[in-house]
Design a protein around this motif. Structure first.
Motif, PDB file in Angstrom:
ATOM      1  N   GLN A 136       1.315  -1.195   0.372  1.00 28.65           N
ATOM      2  CA  GLN A 136      -0.184   0.173   0.308  1.00 28.65           C
ATOM      3  C   GLN A 136       0.464   1.259  -0.096  1.00 28.65           C
ATOM      4  OE1 GLN A 136      -2.295  -1.663   3.737  1.00 28.65           O
ATOM      5  NE2 GLN A 136      -4.069  -0.508   2.728  1.00 28.65           N
ATOM      6  N   ILE A 137       2.489   1.205   1.040  1.00 25.82           N
ATOM      7  CA  ILE A 137       2.523   2.191   0.721  1.00 25.82           C
ATOM      8  C   ILE A 137       4.082   2.132   1.342  1.00 25.82           C
ATOM      9  CG2 ILE A 137       2.489   3.206   3.305  1.00 25.82           C
ATOM     10  CD1 ILE A 137       1.075   5.395   2.953  1.00 25.82           C
ATOM     11  N   GLU A 138       5.030   2.483   1.095  1.00 22.63           N
ATOM     12  CA  GLU A 138       5.722   2.742   0.836  1.00 22.63           C
ATOM     13  C   GLU A 138       6.820   3.857   1.905  1.00 22.63           C
ATOM     14  OE1 GLU A 138      10.820   2.903  -1.742  1.00 22.63           O
ATOM     15  OE2 GLU A 138       8.468   2.713  -2.847  1.00 22.63           O
ATOM     16  N   ILE A 139       7.949   3.612   2.799  1.00 21.76           N
ATOM     17  CA  ILE A 139       8.282   5.046   3.806  1.00 21.76           C
ATOM     18  C   ILE A 139      10.074   4.855   2.738  1.00 21.76           C
ATOM     19  CG2 ILE A 139       9.241   5.779   5.795  1.00 21.76           C
ATOM     20  CD1 ILE A 139       6.584   4.417   7.036  1.00 21.76           C
ATOM     21  N   ASP A 140      10.750   5.841   2.670  1.00 19.38           N
ATOM     22  CA  ASP A 140      11.409   5.589   2.076  1.00 19.38           C
ATOM     23  C   ASP A 140      13.060   6.427   3.005  1.00 19.38           C
ATOM     24  OD1 ASP A 140      10.602   7.741   0.969  1.00 19.38           O
ATOM     25  OD2 ASP A 140      10.789   7.447  -1.274  1.00 19.38           O
ATOM     26  N   SER A 141      12.063   7.515   3.754  1.00 23.24           N
ATOM     27  CA  SER A 141      12.973   8.192   4.817  1.00 23.24           C
ATOM     28  C   SER A 141      12.458   8.371   5.882  1.00 23.24           C
ATOM     29  CB  SER A 141      13.038   9.862   3.431  1.00 23.24           C
ATOM     30  OG  SER A 141      13.848  10.315   4.615  1.00 23.24           O
ATOM     31  N   ILE A 142      13.113   8.802   7.064  1.00 28.39           N
ATOM     32  CA  ILE A 142      12.565   9.019   7.697  1.00 28.39           C
ATOM     33  C   ILE A 142      13.773   9.296   8.503  1.00 28.39           C
ATOM     34  CG2 ILE A 142      13.257   6.698   9.157  1.00 28.39           C
ATOM     35  CD1 ILE A 142      10.593   6.497  10.439  1.00 28.39           C
ATOM     36  N   SER A 143      12.769  10.483   9.442  1.00 25.89           N
ATOM     37  CA  SER A 143      14.437  11.301  10.751  1.00 25.89           C
ATOM     38  C   SER A 143      13.673  11.585  12.127  1.00 25.89           C
ATOM     39  CB  SER A 143      15.460  12.387  10.050  1.00 25.89           C
ATOM     40  OG  SER A 143      13.663  13.501   9.918  1.00 25.89           O
ATOM     41  N   PHE A 144      14.587  10.962  12.777  1.00 24.48           N
ATOM     42  CA  PHE A 144      14.348  11.616  14.223  1.00 24.48           C
ATOM     43  C   PHE A 144      15.289  12.605  15.169  1.00 24.48           C
ATOM     44  CE2 PHE A 144      13.228   7.295  13.723  1.00 24.48           C
ATOM     45  CZ  PHE A 144      11.913   7.159  14.189  1.00 24.48           C
ATOM     46  N   THR A 145      14.586  13.587  14.991  1.00 25.63           N
ATOM     47  CA  THR A 145      15.255  15.004  16.107  1.00 25.63           C
ATOM     48  C   THR A 145      15.099  14.774  16.797  1.00 25.63           C
ATOM     49  OG1 THR A 145      13.941  16.407  14.556  1.00 25.63           O
ATOM     50  CG2 THR A 145      16.578  15.401  13.743  1.00 25.63           C
ATOM     51  N   GLY A 146      15.481  16.692  18.444  1.00 34.13           N
ATOM     52  CA  GLY A 146      15.022  16.669  19.829  1.00 34.13           C
ATOM     53  C   GLY A 146      15.887  16.058  20.563  1.00 34.13           C
ATOM     54  N   PRO A 147      14.749  16.601  22.026  1.00 31.43           N
ATOM     55  CA  PRO A 147      16.097  15.627  23.062  1.00 31.43           C
ATOM     56  C   PRO A 147      15.478  14.493  22.791  1.00 31.43           C
ATOM     57  CG  PRO A 147      14.126  17.412  23.274  1.00 31.43           C
ATOM     58  CD  PRO A 147      14.301  17.463  21.887  1.00 31.43           C
ATOM     59  N   LEU A 148      14.469  13.651  22.671  1.00 34.43           N
ATOM     60  CA  LEU A 148      14.347  12.460  23.209  1.00 34.43           C
ATOM     61  C   LEU A 148      15.022  11.697  22.395  1.00 34.43           C
ATOM     62  CD1 LEU A 148      10.256  12.808  23.017  1.00 34.43           C
ATOM     63  CD2 LEU A 148      11.772  12.703  24.513  1.00 34.43           C
ATOM     64  N   PHE A 149      15.628  11.818  21.229  1.00 31.75           N
ATOM     65  CA  PHE A 149      16.188  11.347  19.866  1.00 31.75           C
ATOM     66  C   PHE A 149      17.369  11.866  20.373  1.00 31.75           C
ATOM     67  CE2 PHE A 149      11.744  12.101  18.583  1.00 31.75           C
ATOM     68  CZ  PHE A 149      11.125  10.618  18.681  1.00 31.75           C
ATOM     69  N   LYS A 150      18.291  12.555  20.939  1.00 32.10           N
ATOM     70  CA  LYS A 150      19.479  13.152  20.696  1.00 32.10           C
ATOM     71  C   LYS A 150      20.739  11.800  20.697  1.00 32.10           C
ATOM     72  CE  LYS A 150      20.123  13.530  25.744  1.00 32.10           C
ATOM     73  NZ  LYS A 150      20.351  12.006  26.390  1.00 32.10           N
ATOM     74  N   ASP A 151      20.186  10.707  20.894  1.00 34.39           N
ATOM     75  CA  ASP A 151      21.299   9.358  20.555  1.00 34.39           C
ATOM     76  C   ASP A 151      20.554   8.681  19.671  1.00 34.39           C
ATOM     77  OD1 ASP A 151      22.457  10.396  23.218  1.00 34.39           O
ATOM     78  OD2 ASP A 151      21.354   8.557  24.494  1.00 34.39           O
ATOM     79  N   VAL A 152      19.556   8.818  18.959  1.00 33.23           N
ATOM     80  CA  VAL A 152      19.344   8.274  17.863  1.00 33.23           C
ATOM     81  C   VAL A 152      20.372   8.923  16.873  1.00 33.23           C
ATOM     82  CG1 VAL A 152      17.248   7.903  15.891  1.00 33.23           C
ATOM     83  CG2 VAL A 152      17.075   8.219  18.474  1.00 33.23           C
ATOM     84  N   ASP A 153      21.029   7.121  15.821  1.00 30.93           N
ATOM     85  CA  ASP A 153      21.492   7.584  14.353  1.00 30.93           C
ATOM     86  C   ASP A 153      20.725   7.339  12.990  1.00 30.93           C
ATOM     87  OD1 ASP A 153      23.003   7.567  12.728  1.00 30.93           O
ATOM     88  OD2 ASP A 153      24.914   6.709  13.469  1.00 30.93           O
TER      89      ASP A 153
END
Length: 482
Positions: free
Chosen positions: A205-222
């Motif tokens: 049904q749908i493709e997710i081809d980009s995702i980004s997490f930013t902000g203090p909750l995700f400071k350790d997310v690559d």
């Protein structure tokens, strides 16, 4: 935030989580007195906020819902984009920032000490009447997990796969409820959040081809690692990283570009890989009279190769990408096992020239019938797709067991493949790389890897300048400083 009973199910003596219904997710948000925000949707109706209105109790959650469809109104609210487009990441972020700012301006914090505010937005284009463009869009949420903290943000790019605009709208609404729910209840586990975006949806049904997490909750997310999960979970076919190491959208990076691709493990990248790329790109540009600025080189690592090496080592993957990006290269991670799928993918984004550079052993694999049993037309269908639009292979030679240099003129394919091979060779779609350094033919990534892990002398000389120093400083690929 306590779990709803609907989130839990008993399986034997074990309590496990299952997918709450979309209506239950919306209701859980609505019944939480501390979640309050706005919905701004452009291009596919108010499909997201509709779920919250229908779930009941929406007055506790929905501060405002709007659709700025008219371009003049949209520009007046969110300002004009430099490129004049509306379905862009820049537009989405302006929407999120504007709506969040308005919440803060209009609601007194002193009167709402426990509220966590959010702004959800999307800007999408559904399938056109001619059904040539299936549609795509940007979807995001800017939110707080605790009152008065800085906002965090999750942004997605989606590609619609359905061929009906109404179905696309419904799919968008479901995906967006999953996103909002995940932001508030799963932000502590980004892997789980990504996986749950497809709750009650199919990947057809749908493709997710980009995702980004930013902000203090995700400071350790690559975010590169998050992108890898999209490929690993079959949510997209490929993801790309620019020389700056940041995730790039293929549609933007490859649009109207001439493309030269090199596939490898690059564990680590060697001087042979770089020599192959430099010789191939020089020939590619010269033979086709191309402009350098209109041409891009892609170093591709297929996930199938990563998995064949054993379990997927995420840190190891990031190390490979880091080293290639440090050399100024663009990196692509795909789930394409066969080469023809790579050219098919590129052809979605460009009608310009496409070429590949590879070694003799890789070319011989291309002419192995056993890899195409899944195709109705077998190897003929595969090669037809691979060599479409005069796609050219720049072949790097190898040294045979008897010391002979093997190139396109003397390599041996199966007898019944010989005429087919000769056809592409005569058509100048298989071209030998000249002026290589013969001593480099004895360099292989697997041997360099073994040498550096055993701390033997001389392996540094087989890598591009600066790469050995990075490996030593960061102790990559099992290297240990003595």
């Amino acid at each position: 935030m306590e779990k709803f009973a609907e989130d839990l199910v008993l399986e034997g003596d074990r309590i496990i989580e299952h997918q709450p219904a979309i209506s239950d997710k919306a209701l859980r948000i609505n019944l939480n007195n501390d979640i309050y925000g706005t919905f701004a949707e452009i291009g596919a109706g108010q499909e997201t906020v509709r779920h919250f209105f229908r779930a009941g109790g929406s007055s506790r959650t929905v501060a405002k819902a709007m659709s700025a469809y008219d371009k003049v109104f949209s520009d007046a609210i969110y300002s004009v984009e430099e490129d004049g487009r509306y379905v862009t990441e820049s537009r989405l972020n302006k929407m999120l920032d504007y709506e969040t700012r308005k919440i803060e301006e209009r609601l007194c914090r002193a009167d709402n000490p426990t509220k966590t505010f959010f702004s959800y937005a999307n800007t999408v284009a559904t399938i056109d009447y001619a059904k040539k463009n299936k549609g795509h869009g940007w979807v995001g949420i800017k939110f707080q997990a605790n009152p008065n903290e800085e906002y965090s943000r999750i942004v997605l790019h989606i590609q619609f796969k359905e061929t009906d605009s109404k179905l696309q709208q419904e799919t968008l609404g479901i995906l967006s409820v999953n996103l909002i729910y995940g932001a508030f209840y799963q932000h502590h586990d980004t892997k789980k959040l990504i996986y749950s975006l497809y709750d009650h949806l199919d990947k057809d049904q749908i493709e997710i081809d980009s995702i980004s997490f930013t902000g203090p909750l995700f400071k350790d997310v690559d975010n590169r690692l998050m992108s890898l999960y999209l490929v690993k979970n079959g949510m997209t076919e490929a993801i790309m990283f620019g020389p700056n190491g940041e995730s790039q959208l293929a549609a933007n990076l490859l649009y109207k570009k001439n493309i030269l691709a090199l596939r490898g493990s690059f564990r680590p990248v060697t001087i042979v890989n770089m020599n192959m790329y430099k010789k191939a790109i020089a020939s590619f540009i010269a033979e086709n009279n191309l402009k350098k600025e209109d041409t891009i080189v892609i170093f591709e690592i297929t996930l199938s190769n990563l998995l064949m090496e054993g379990s997927l080592d995420e840190t190891d993957f990031l190390n490979r990408a880091d080293l290639l990006c440090s050399l100024g290269q663009t990196v692509m991670i795909s789930n394409f096992q066969e080469y023809y799928k790579l050219t098919e993918y590129f052809s979605k984004y460009t009608t310009e020239k496409i070429a590949m550079s590879m070694g003799v052993s890789s070319l011989l694999n291309i002419f192995e019938e056993k890899y195409y049993n899944n195709l109705t037309g077998g190897i003929l269908e595969a090669l037809g797709k691979l060599f479409r639009n005069q796609m050219r292979i720049y072949l790097y030679p190898m040294r045979g067991e008897d010391g002979t240099i093997i190139d396109s003129t003397n390599l041996k394919v199966d007898l019944h493949m010989k005429d087919l091979y000769k056809y592409f060779k005569k058509n100048e779609q298989i071209v030998d790389i000249k002026n290589y350094k013969e001593k480099n033919l004895d360099i292989f990534s697997r041997d360099v890897l073994k040498a550096l892990q055993q701390n033997k002398e001389g392996w540094e000389e087989q890598l591009p300048e600066g790469i050995a120093q990075i490996i030593k400083e960061k102790e990559l690929f099992g290297y240990k400083n003595q």
